[in-house]
Design a protein around this motif. Structure first.
Motif, PDB file in Angstrom:
ATOM      1  N   LEU A 148      40.957  42.539  49.512  1.00  0.00           N
ATOM      2  CA  LEU A 148      42.395  42.613  49.259  1.00  0.00           C
ATOM      3  C   LEU A 148      42.719  42.229  47.822  1.00  0.00           C
ATOM      4  N   PHE A 149      42.018  41.228  47.310  1.00  0.00           N
ATOM      5  CA  PHE A 149      42.220  40.832  45.910  1.00  0.00           C
ATOM      6  C   PHE A 149      41.897  41.991  44.979  1.00  0.00           C
ATOM      7  N   VAL A 150      40.796  42.676  45.243  1.00  0.00           N
ATOM      8  CA  VAL A 150      40.386  43.800  44.390  1.00  0.00           C
ATOM      9  C   VAL A 150      41.387  44.943  44.493  1.00  0.00           C
ATOM     10  N   LEU A 151      41.942  45.181  45.675  1.00  0.00           N
ATOM     11  CA  LEU A 151      42.954  46.235  45.816  1.00  0.00           C
ATOM     12  C   LEU A 151      44.178  45.939  44.960  1.00  0.00           C
ATOM     13  N   VAL A 152      44.617  44.686  44.957  1.00  0.00           N
ATOM     14  CA  VAL A 152      45.750  44.315  44.106  1.00  0.00           C
ATOM     15  C   VAL A 152      45.374  44.463  42.638  1.00  0.00           C
ATOM     16  N   GLU A 153      44.140  44.107  42.301  1.00  0.00           N
ATOM     17  CA  GLU A 153      43.664  44.254  40.923  1.00  0.00           C
ATOM     18  C   GLU A 153      43.642  45.720  40.503  1.00  0.00           C
ATOM     19  N   VAL A 154      43.215  46.594  41.396  1.00  0.00           N
ATOM     20  CA  VAL A 154      43.196  48.030  41.087  1.00  0.00           C
ATOM     21  C   VAL A 154      44.620  48.545  40.896  1.00  0.00           C
ATOM     22  N   ALA A 155      45.546  48.117  41.770  1.00  0.00           N
ATOM     23  CA  ALA A 155      46.939  48.528  41.616  1.00  0.00           C
ATOM     24  C   ALA A 155      47.503  48.065  40.277  1.00  0.00           C
ATOM     25  N   GLU A 156      47.181  46.844  39.881  1.00  0.00           N
ATOM     26  CA  GLU A 156      47.629  46.343  38.583  1.00  0.00           C
ATOM     27  C   GLU A 156      47.016  47.157  37.453  1.00  0.00           C
ATOM     28  N   HIS A 157      45.768  47.551  37.620  1.00  0.00           N
ATOM     29  CA  HIS A 157      45.066  48.321  36.588  1.00  0.00           C
ATOM     30  C   HIS A 157      45.772  49.645  36.314  1.00  0.00           C
ATOM     31  N   PHE A 158      46.271  50.298  37.365  1.00  0.00           N
ATOM     32  CA  PHE A 158      46.909  51.591  37.191  1.00  0.00           C
ATOM     33  C   PHE A 158      48.391  51.472  36.863  1.00  0.00           C
ATOM     34  N   LEU A 159      49.057  50.425  37.341  1.00  0.00           N
ATOM     35  CA  LEU A 159      50.492  50.281  37.101  1.00  0.00           C
ATOM     36  C   LEU A 159      50.814  49.590  35.787  1.00  0.00           C
ATOM     37  N   LEU A 160      49.895  48.772  35.290  1.00  0.00           N
ATOM     38  CA  LEU A 160      50.137  48.027  34.051  1.00  0.00           C
ATOM     39  C   LEU A 160      49.039  48.292  33.019  1.00  0.00           C
ATOM     40  N   PRO A 161      48.812  49.545  32.647  1.00  0.00           N
ATOM     41  CA  PRO A 161      47.761  49.795  31.639  1.00  0.00           C
ATOM     42  C   PRO A 161      48.143  49.270  30.270  1.00  0.00           C
ATOM     43  N   TRP A 162      49.436  49.004  30.059  1.00  0.00           N
ATOM     44  CA  TRP A 162      49.910  48.571  28.755  1.00  0.00           C
ATOM     45  C   TRP A 162      49.778  47.066  28.537  1.00  0.00           C
ATOM     46  N   HIS A 163      49.525  46.316  29.607  1.00  0.00           N
ATOM     47  CA  HIS A 163      49.535  44.859  29.465  1.00  0.00           C
ATOM     48  C   HIS A 163      48.231  44.360  28.833  1.00  0.00           C
ATOM     49  N   ALA A 164      48.341  43.180  28.200  1.00  0.00           N
ATOM     50  CA  ALA A 164      47.176  42.624  27.498  1.00  0.00           C
ATOM     51  C   ALA A 164      46.017  42.347  28.438  1.00  0.00           C
ATOM     52  N   SER A 165      46.317  42.020  29.705  1.00  0.00           N
ATOM     53  CA  SER A 165      45.251  41.722  30.661  1.00  0.00           C
ATOM     54  C   SER A 165      44.422  42.940  31.005  1.00  0.00           C
ATOM     55  N   ARG A 166      44.913  44.145  30.671  1.00  0.00           N
ATOM     56  CA  ARG A 166      44.183  45.378  30.976  1.00  0.00           C
ATOM     57  C   ARG A 166      43.281  45.814  29.837  1.00  0.00           C
ATOM     58  N   ARG A 167      43.294  45.100  28.712  1.00  0.00           N
ATOM     59  CA  ARG A 167      42.467  45.496  27.582  1.00  0.00           C
ATOM     60  C   ARG A 167      41.002  45.246  27.882  1.00  0.00           C
ATOM     61  N   SER A 168      40.145  45.985  27.191  1.00  0.00           N
ATOM     62  CA  SER A 168      38.717  45.920  27.494  1.00  0.00           C
ATOM     63  C   SER A 168      38.107  44.581  27.152  1.00  0.00           C
ATOM     64  N   ASN A 169      38.763  43.809  26.251  1.00  0.00           N
ATOM     65  CA  ASN A 169      38.194  42.516  25.876  1.00  0.00           C
ATOM     66  C   ASN A 169      38.765  41.374  26.669  1.00  0.00           C
ATOM     67  N   ALA A 170      39.580  41.697  27.691  1.00  0.00           N
ATOM     68  CA  ALA A 170      40.127  40.615  28.525  1.00  0.00           C
ATOM     69  C   ALA A 170      39.045  40.102  29.433  1.00  0.00           C
ATOM     70  N   SER A 171      38.976  38.790  29.568  1.00  0.00           N
ATOM     71  CA  SER A 171      37.893  38.163  30.338  1.00  0.00           C
ATOM     72  C   SER A 171      38.276  37.870  31.764  1.00  0.00           C
ATOM     73  N   ALA A 172      39.570  37.990  32.101  1.00  0.00           N
ATOM     74  CA  ALA A 172      40.014  37.604  33.432  1.00  0.00           C
ATOM     75  C   ALA A 172      40.234  38.797  34.336  1.00  0.00           C
ATOM     76  N   THR A 173      39.674  39.942  34.014  1.00  0.00           N
ATOM     77  CA  THR A 173      39.873  41.129  34.815  1.00  0.00           C
ATOM     78  C   THR A 173      38.548  41.662  35.326  1.00  0.00           C
ATOM     79  N   THR A 174      38.634  42.421  36.371  1.00  0.00           N
ATOM     80  CA  THR A 174      37.424  42.996  36.965  1.00  0.00           C
ATOM     81  C   THR A 174      37.018  44.274  36.254  1.00  0.00           C
ATOM     82  N   PHE A 175      37.934  44.903  35.516  1.00  0.00           N
ATOM     83  CA  PHE A 175      37.661  46.217  34.940  1.00  0.00           C
ATOM     84  C   PHE A 175      37.501  46.109  33.432  1.00  0.00           C
TER      85      PHE A 175
END
Length: 292
Positions: free
Chosen positions: A265-292
């Motif tokens: 369930l955590f990963v599903l929410v993370e995936v939803a965030e990945h697609f809905l918030l591509p502009w946020h800093a947490s979605r950048r490739s150098n972010a350390s707190a994300t799964t992607f």
């Protein structure tokens, strides 16, 4: 140099870029896969080490098998009764998802009302805090008495467990808007509804998803706690029955499946965030707190 040649040179030259800023396109599939592997290998390696330590302790018989079963016995408990674990996992999953969805919807609505009404915020906030500090295992029997042994008490406990992080994170997100943005929208004649949907709500989504990630795991715990009190199916029932029978392989198997459900369930929410918030800093490739 003629004017015509100057124009031709300008047309053929690459577009100027701001000094010190390099243009970066969207990452390709290979780059995303490499980033995922780079982020995932550390927790996978840690899990492998923990499983190896678990296997070594049980193989060396440092702990009695009835206290800590081996990884093989735990996996065998699942493979020998796959339908039993599947059916009970589906029950807990349904209770968890239903409680999570209700908590998310009610939490967002309550946060919006609290942000736009200081009177309601001052009235509800202490009550929410008071309700959060009460152990849910202590009040779960009351819901069984009031609502019976069906689906309702498990969903209610899941909602109570998941509601608080959603409403708190949403309130924080709605209040973290730059006041200058609100003044600008008012100056441009935006209505309160337009300001909410165009400015406040999008800016609050990163905070909301942080709360949803916590709520997803808390909802699993709430559903299982509700099953502890009164149920004849679900992972909570599996764990409670195995504990009563001193069947530690089934007990550990139930705990593992419960943990995997929370992670899923955590990963599903993370995936939803990945697609809905591509502009946020947490979605950048150098972010350390994300799964992607």
């Amino acid at each position: 140099m003629t004017a015509r040649s100057t124009i031709d040179d300008a047309e053929g030259a690459p577009s100027p870029t701001v000094s010190g800023v390099s243009e970066r396109g969207r990452p390709g599939v290979a780059e995303r896969l490499a980033g995922f592997v780079d982020q995932a290998w550390r927790p996978v390696a840690l899990l492998a080490v923990l499983f190896a330590a678990w296997w070594a302790v049980t193989a060396a018989e440092l702990v009695e098998p009835y206290l800590v079963p081996s990884p093989g016995d735990t996996l065998r408990a699942i493979t020998e009764r796959p339908e039993y674990f599947l059916d009970n996992t589906l029950v807990t999953t349904y209770e968890t998802v239903l409680g999570f969805v209700i908590a998310a919807a009610v939490g967002v609505l309550a946060a919006v009302v609290m942000v736009y009404s200081s009177t309601i915020e001052k009235t509800l906030y202490p009550l929410l805090l008071f309700a959060q500090v009460i152990p849910k295992i202590a009040i779960a029997p009351l819901f069984v008495v009031w609502l019976g042994f069906g689906l309702e008490p498990k969903v209610v406990v899941a909602v109570l467990m998941a509601f608080f992080p959603v409403v708190i994170s949403m309130v924080t997100g709605l209040k973290s808007i730059d006041p200058e943005m609100l003044e600008l929208s008012a100056t441009m004649g935006a209505s309160p509804a337009q300001t909410f949907w165009k400015i406040r709500f999008p800016a609050s989504l990163p905070h909301l998803f942080s709360g949803l990630k916590i709520a997803a795991t808390m909802a699993v715990t709430g559903a299982v706690v509700g099953e502890f009190v009164g149920a004849n199916e679900g992972l909570g029932f599996v764990i409670l029955q195995a504990n009563g029978n001193l069947d530690t392989p089934v007990l550990f198997a139930g705990l593992m499946v419960m943990s995997l459900l929370g992670v899923a369930l955590f990963v599903l929410v993370e995936v939803a965030e990945h697609f809905l918030l591509p502009w946020h800093a947490s979605r950048r490739s150098n972010a350390s707190a994300t799964t992607f």
